[in-house]
Design a protein around this motif. Sequence first.
Motif, PDB file in Angstrom:
ATOM      1  N   PHE A  59      -6.391  -1.943   2.972  1.00 40.28           N
ATOM      2  CA  PHE A  59      -6.051  -0.661   2.375  1.00 40.28           C
ATOM      3  C   PHE A  59      -6.955   0.464   2.888  1.00 40.28           C
ATOM      4  O   PHE A  59      -6.497   1.379   3.586  1.00 40.28           O
ATOM      5  N   VAL A  60      -8.224   0.430   2.552  1.00 37.04           N
ATOM      6  CA  VAL A  60      -9.131   1.555   2.832  1.00 37.04           C
ATOM      7  C   VAL A  60      -9.328   1.764   4.335  1.00 37.04           C
ATOM      8  O   VAL A  60      -9.122   2.869   4.862  1.00 37.04           O
ATOM      9  N   ASP A  61      -9.740   0.710   5.036  1.00 42.46           N
ATOM     10  CA  ASP A  61     -10.070   0.865   6.463  1.00 42.46           C
ATOM     11  C   ASP A  61      -8.873   1.310   7.285  1.00 42.46           C
ATOM     12  O   ASP A  61      -8.987   2.199   8.148  1.00 42.46           O
ATOM     13  N   LEU A  62      -7.714   0.702   7.054  1.00 45.49           N
ATOM     14  CA  LEU A  62      -6.540   1.065   7.852  1.00 45.49           C
ATOM     15  C   LEU A  62      -5.996   2.440   7.487  1.00 45.49           C
ATOM     16  O   LEU A  62      -5.499   3.166   8.356  1.00 45.49           O
ATOM     17  N   ASP A  63      -6.110   2.829   6.218  1.00 47.83           N
ATOM     18  CA  ASP A  63      -5.655   4.169   5.828  1.00 47.83           C
ATOM     19  C   ASP A  63      -6.502   5.241   6.511  1.00 47.83           C
ATOM     20  O   ASP A  63      -5.974   6.237   7.030  1.00 47.83           O
ATOM     21  N   ILE A  64      -7.819   5.060   6.509  1.00 49.37           N
ATOM     22  CA  ILE A  64      -8.689   6.030   7.174  1.00 49.37           C
ATOM     23  C   ILE A  64      -8.426   6.034   8.682  1.00 49.37           C
ATOM     24  O   ILE A  64      -8.380   7.102   9.313  1.00 49.37           O
ATOM     25  N   PHE A  65      -8.216   4.857   9.251  1.00 50.90           N
ATOM     26  CA  PHE A  65      -7.940   4.771  10.686  1.00 50.90           C
ATOM     27  C   PHE A  65      -6.661   5.512  11.055  1.00 50.90           C
ATOM     28  O   PHE A  65      -6.607   6.230  12.063  1.00 50.90           O
TER      29      PHE A  65
END
Length: 599
Positions: free
Chosen positions: A352-358
């Motif tokens: 969730f977090v890492d891929l959304d920011i990416f």
Amino acid sequence: MFHHALMNRKLLALWGISTSSETPSDDDAAMGVDFNEDIPANPIPLIFSGEDIENQTEDRGDILENFSVQLFTVPALVPVMIEHGLLDNMIISLLEVTELLCGGRTLDSDGGEPLLEDRMVVNPAKLNDMDAPLWRIMYDMRYVLTHAELARYLLEFRLDLFEKLLVVMSFLQGMGSVRRRSREHIEYENEHWTTVFTLELEFYHIVDLLSEAFAGSGAAGKLAPLAEDQRHRVLDVARRVLLSWIEEESLRRSRAGSNYSESFTLHFPLHRLFGMLAHSMLQGGSVTVEELVGGIHADPESVVRDALLIASDIARSQSFIAQIHAGMWNRNGREVSGQPLLYKSPYCVEWFVDLDIFLLQLAAIAAGPHEFEKLLCSHFECDTLTDDTMKSVLQPIGDEKVSMMRSLVETYLRLLISIVTERSRCGFSDVENFRRRLIHRLALSDQPHSHLVQFVPRGSGFEARSARNPVHGVVDRVIEEIAYYTTPREMEQGKYSLREELWKEFDPFNAHYAHRERVLVEQQYPRHLSLMNIRTDYLPFTAIGSRRLFPAMSRLENLSLALCERSSFVGRVLHLLAGDMSSSWVSSALRECTLLVPC
């Protein structure tokens, strides 16, 4: 209502490998399949007639529950699985089951009757009706795709089948949508929202296995990467399905008006799958961000358009989280307040977090900083703030509405910092990611070994020392580098504590912290800095510019320069702060803005 026996027939007529009492053929021997050694004795047959399913007896039990999956773990059967269309049957069955879960009443209007969905999206309320078939198919697919050769076969030779799997994931897009209660609170809370998270994470396991085959690692690192042109074809399929869903969703929103425009969700698995594939392509270093977002031959205008389309839903979900933190969704109860906590839990942050920011980082580079900031500002409603309104927001006093807006602005600034500084998917190696996660978890509190190993990056292959694996591996080496062990007394549990000098690597703006965790760790940070005679005013001690970036993402270093221009929102905030430093929130906002100012 769903007919269980009919679904059993569809599920078990499946998985088309015959293991009845037939004599092995010469072809079986040629493929290296020894039915005496490789197949368990007396396996439950994989093929049943309709009468077999309909005429189940109590003595025989539920075939669905007792159906053996041991065969799926036999490596020698991989050619047989391919020859008999096992993946075809599984994915088509998954598609049919997921379609049955779609539609129905999913959104509650404020104080009125539930609204009917007119799109193909999984309805959490239906999950219990088809619980067994859905989870069973997904678990079996995970068994099958652990064979890297089968995952590779799907991506290299069966893009038609891969596209069907993406269609299944498109049914998960927008699951669990909610509308804000403004007059009445929720009287009866349900736990469907946790099931939705579980469902998306189960698909993450499947996507992760496909990603390993895509990148070439495989379960044991034996497979070479897909050919460059084939990797582009796979990414093109994912991009086409994603953009098709976005365009259809945009049309539905325009037709439905406020019914959809006021609904929010955190669930966009198709976006995140695209992000995982793009991340694997970037690690190779031979592709540009524009090629990832728009395709190899895309013109500049379409690249900008596609980048903003892909980023829009993710930006909207981030504004949803900001609104929850600001207290704007309190009347919706735990169904909403619990979502940011689960979103940033150790089991969810990578997906969730890492891929959304990416994905937001890709959009910032591909669309350009000005168009990207305009998109973010519109979702956070910062573009509507006049200078006079901003001045009232910067004051320590104000009514509830001003306080909520102040919280939104602060969360928006923190998101910009994450986009500028985060490197989990665009620069750090698995070891660096693991080390950074442990530092920030130990900064929050002392942790036992069993909790620390939860932060091992998925797909890294790192293993902790155990009775099964006595070798001193990467996990234990990193833990010992950054922490010291406290021997337990009596009935206590032994825990690791962060070494004092490692607070220099602590980042108070780390994106993995939930709101409450951030408040707690910010209280501890100054005390540890004072013990080392360091004063940094909450800014990271280690320069942001020293964090590695993939070559294709190097323009991210210049993003803060554009974000701090006088005409930008950050530039406006800095200009207003220069004239008034009286409030405590001003120092907080200044801290965030200062990190964005290029050195």
